[in-house]
Design a protein around this motif. Sequence first.
Motif, PDB file in Angstrom:
ATOM      1  N   ALA A  53       0.821  -1.219   0.000  1.00  0.00           N
ATOM      2  CA  ALA A  53       0.000   0.000   0.000  1.00  0.00           C
ATOM      3  C   ALA A  53       0.852   1.265   0.000  1.00  0.00           C
ATOM      4  N   TRP A  54       1.905   1.310   0.814  1.00  0.00           N
ATOM      5  CA  TRP A  54       2.601   2.575   1.068  1.00  0.00           C
ATOM      6  C   TRP A  54       4.063   2.593   0.674  1.00  0.00           C
ATOM      7  N   GLY A  55       4.611   1.461   0.229  1.00  0.00           N
ATOM      8  CA  GLY A  55       6.001   1.428  -0.182  1.00  0.00           C
ATOM      9  C   GLY A  55       6.951   1.503   0.996  1.00  0.00           C
ATOM     10  N   SER A  56       8.230   1.686   0.683  1.00  0.00           N
ATOM     11  CA  SER A  56       9.248   1.690   1.735  1.00  0.00           C
ATOM     12  C   SER A  56       9.834   3.072   2.001  1.00  0.00           C
ATOM     13  N   ALA A  57       9.636   4.029   1.100  1.00  0.00           N
ATOM     14  CA  ALA A  57      10.262   5.350   1.252  1.00  0.00           C
ATOM     15  C   ALA A  57       9.566   6.185   2.312  1.00  0.00           C
ATOM     16  N   THR A  58      10.341   6.860   3.133  1.00  0.00           N
ATOM     17  CA  THR A  58       9.773   7.819   4.079  1.00  0.00           C
ATOM     18  C   THR A  58       9.064   8.932   3.322  1.00  0.00           C
ATOM     19  N   ASP A  59       9.710   9.422   2.268  1.00  0.00           N
ATOM     20  CA  ASP A  59       9.103  10.413   1.368  1.00  0.00           C
ATOM     21  C   ASP A  59       8.762   9.697   0.074  1.00  0.00           C
ATOM     22  N   ARG A  60       7.491   9.401  -0.120  1.00  0.00           N
ATOM     23  CA  ARG A  60       7.070   8.621  -1.278  1.00  0.00           C
ATOM     24  C   ARG A  60       7.307   9.351  -2.597  1.00  0.00           C
ATOM     25  N   GLY A  80      20.449   4.548   2.052  1.00  0.00           N
ATOM     26  CA  GLY A  80      19.916   3.188   2.082  1.00  0.00           C
ATOM     27  C   GLY A  80      18.791   2.963   1.095  1.00  0.00           C
ATOM     28  N   LEU A  81      17.888   3.933   0.970  1.00  0.00           N
ATOM     29  CA  LEU A  81      16.774   3.776   0.036  1.00  0.00           C
ATOM     30  C   LEU A  81      17.279   3.681  -1.397  1.00  0.00           C
ATOM     31  N   GLU A  82      18.155   4.591  -1.776  1.00  0.00           N
ATOM     32  CA  GLU A  82      18.629   4.595  -3.157  1.00  0.00           C
ATOM     33  C   GLU A  82      19.397   3.310  -3.479  1.00  0.00           C
ATOM     34  N   LYS A  83      20.185   2.812  -2.551  1.00  0.00           N
ATOM     35  CA  LYS A  83      20.900   1.557  -2.779  1.00  0.00           C
ATOM     36  C   LYS A  83      19.915   0.413  -3.046  1.00  0.00           C
ATOM     37  N   ALA A 102      18.044   3.593   9.338  1.00  0.00           N
ATOM     38  CA  ALA A 102      18.936   4.378  10.195  1.00  0.00           C
ATOM     39  C   ALA A 102      19.132   5.795   9.673  1.00  0.00           C
ATOM     40  N   ASP A 103      19.210   5.952   8.340  1.00  0.00           N
ATOM     41  CA  ASP A 103      19.446   7.301   7.806  1.00  0.00           C
ATOM     42  C   ASP A 103      18.152   8.066   7.528  1.00  0.00           C
ATOM     43  N   GLY A 104      17.012   7.420   7.801  1.00  0.00           N
ATOM     44  CA  GLY A 104      15.733   8.107   7.697  1.00  0.00           C
ATOM     45  C   GLY A 104      15.093   8.095   6.329  1.00  0.00           C
ATOM     46  N   THR A 105      15.699   7.440   5.341  1.00  0.00           N
ATOM     47  CA  THR A 105      15.110   7.435   4.002  1.00  0.00           C
ATOM     48  C   THR A 105      14.066   6.336   3.825  1.00  0.00           C
ATOM     49  N   ARG A 106      14.100   5.327   4.707  1.00  0.00           N
ATOM     50  CA  ARG A 106      13.100   4.266   4.646  1.00  0.00           C
ATOM     51  C   ARG A 106      12.216   4.314   5.875  1.00  0.00           C
ATOM     52  N   ARG A 107      10.965   3.937   5.682  1.00  0.00           N
ATOM     53  CA  ARG A 107      10.012   3.908   6.781  1.00  0.00           C
ATOM     54  C   ARG A 107      10.463   2.876   7.821  1.00  0.00           C
ATOM     55  N   GLU A 111       8.619   0.529 -13.210  1.00  0.00           N
ATOM     56  CA  GLU A 111       7.327   0.227 -12.580  1.00  0.00           C
ATOM     57  C   GLU A 111       7.523  -0.493 -11.252  1.00  0.00           C
ATOM     58  N   ILE A 112       8.416  -1.474 -11.219  1.00  0.00           N
ATOM     59  CA  ILE A 112       8.625  -2.226  -9.982  1.00  0.00           C
ATOM     60  C   ILE A 112       9.286  -1.350  -8.926  1.00  0.00           C
ATOM     61  N   VAL A 113      10.236  -0.523  -9.332  1.00  0.00           N
ATOM     62  CA  VAL A 113      10.848   0.422  -8.388  1.00  0.00           C
ATOM     63  C   VAL A 113       9.793   1.371  -7.837  1.00  0.00           C
ATOM     64  N   GLY A 114       8.883   1.825  -8.685  1.00  0.00           N
ATOM     65  CA  GLY A 114       7.800   2.695  -8.227  1.00  0.00           C
ATOM     66  C   GLY A 114       6.943   2.033  -7.165  1.00  0.00           C
ATOM     67  N   LEU A 115       6.642   0.747  -7.370  1.00  0.00           N
ATOM     68  CA  LEU A 115       5.872  -0.002  -6.389  1.00  0.00           C
ATOM     69  C   LEU A 115       6.635  -0.101  -5.069  1.00  0.00           C
ATOM     70  N   PHE A 116       7.915  -0.461  -5.147  1.00  0.00           N
ATOM     71  CA  PHE A 116       8.705  -0.643  -3.937  1.00  0.00           C
ATOM     72  C   PHE A 116       8.922   0.672  -3.209  1.00  0.00           C
ATOM     73  N   LYS A 117       9.058   1.757  -3.906  1.00  0.00           N
ATOM     74  CA  LYS A 117       9.326   3.055  -3.294  1.00  0.00           C
ATOM     75  C   LYS A 117       8.049   3.675  -2.736  1.00  0.00           C
ATOM     76  N   SER A 118       6.971   3.663  -3.530  1.00  0.00           N
ATOM     77  CA  SER A 118       5.794   4.454  -3.175  1.00  0.00           C
ATOM     78  C   SER A 118       4.553   3.641  -2.862  1.00  0.00           C
ATOM     79  N   GLY A 119       4.563   2.343  -3.150  1.00  0.00           N
ATOM     80  CA  GLY A 119       3.370   1.541  -2.942  1.00  0.00           C
ATOM     81  C   GLY A 119       2.293   1.868  -3.974  1.00  0.00           C
ATOM     82  N   LEU A 120       1.094   1.375  -3.731  1.00  0.00           N
ATOM     83  CA  LEU A 120      -0.019   1.591  -4.647  1.00  0.00           C
ATOM     84  C   LEU A 120      -0.965   2.695  -4.208  1.00  0.00           C
ATOM     85  N   ALA A 121      -1.010   2.993  -2.927  1.00  0.00           N
ATOM     86  CA  ALA A 121      -2.020   3.920  -2.401  1.00  0.00           C
ATOM     87  C   ALA A 121      -1.788   5.349  -2.903  1.00  0.00           C
ATOM     88  N   VAL A 122      -2.876   6.068  -2.995  1.00  0.00           N
ATOM     89  CA  VAL A 122      -2.813   7.488  -3.353  1.00  0.00           C
ATOM     90  C   VAL A 122      -2.709   8.294  -2.056  1.00  0.00           C
TER      91      VAL A 122
END
Length: 422
Positions: free
Chosen positions: A202-209, A311-314, A370-375, A411-422
């Motif tokens: 739903a929400w992905g892994s990024a702190t900032d989607r 960490g997120l970008e890696k 740890a660096d705050g880029t991932r939820r 597309e897959i990176v988008g899913l992993f970063k931001s999830g599906l939810a609006v």
Amino acid sequence: MTIEKAERAGRTRTARTRRRDVEPKVSKQEQILAAAAQLFNAHGVGAVGLADLSKALGLSRATVYHYVADREDLVFRCYQRSCAAETEWLDRAEAAAPGLPRVLRYLEESLGEEAKRTAVITDIGLLSPGPREIITRDVRRNYERLAAMIGEGIRLGNIRPCDEQLIARVLPSMVAFYRVSGQWVEAERDIENVAAILDFVAWGSATDRDTPFALHQSADMFSPLQVRGLDALSVADLRIEQILMAGSKLINLRGAESLSLEDVVAALGVTRGTVYHYFNDREDLIRGCLERGYKLYEVFMDFAERNGRDGLEKSLIITHLNTQAQAGPLQPVAAWMGGEVLDPGLRATFADRLRKLLERSDAVAMEGIADGTRRRVDYRPLTIARAGAFLWIPKWIDQLDNSKPHRIADEIVGLFKSGLAV
């Protein structure tokens, strides 16, 4: 077995089941298929024979043969049963609100207790053309239903714009790998892990989607043919890489058990002597394909760890390169395939390689938290589920209108970063 014969057999079994729905024979058949599914998921289809099934159930082989004609018939029936279960999970999901709630309800059903008794559909190459076409048709029908749910969510505005056909293949693939990952990693399969996976979808892994991400490098640049250059390769090196590429594609498409050196000969259009000059037998070839795959996955991680800013970008770089590799000509063997047909020592070696890859993924996730880029969520079940996002690509990529590797990876990176939810 032709399609007509397979379908006629299925109809006959269904009618027989209706006539005898209170007799022990029906429950015994269900018991056999459920036990086979659990063995397939735990050990791989290639590692399980009818003798293993008989032993697990405490039945004679004659009793098992009374219900299934042979091993192919057992695999076919298990896969038919899995397709029917998938359809039922989609039916149940219709009870939820349209769009994202339905998609999440489907995933919850797919990760439930009932799902543990159904076989993950991996090695359709073990089936002859008729049964294989039936399973392919049924799988595609379920993909289309899930894609329709995602598309409805996009129209309603509770799912962000995405390629619903592609995401409808990614999500079941993630679930499938999570369900069979017990072959390689020990992890609790509890309700909290299911909740973590649903939250991630739903929400992905990024702190900032809205974090921007783009990767312009091609996975093909990591091919030995590119890294070393054609001029630096000997004829033997070049030929070995060509054989391993062909073998890897066939394993990903059909499964390791159905691979033969003759298949590779036919795919390359070379003589038998050419292939047998470099590889002694099928196991030797599969070992080489697995070794090539693990080296590529490790190189992708090395590149991400050197070039990712956080960490997120890696994590996203690793995802992008893995996806490109599967969708493009490089196509390493999926890290969880092939080991079941090797001898126990080699299988243990490659299982250890996979565990180490997953541990490195965990470390990257921990860095992002740890660096705050991932939820700050439980990354452990997510590492396993994410690893399965590429399982579908070799088998089903031809069903997509646009199969360019970079687009699929985006597309897959988008899913992993931001999830599906609006």
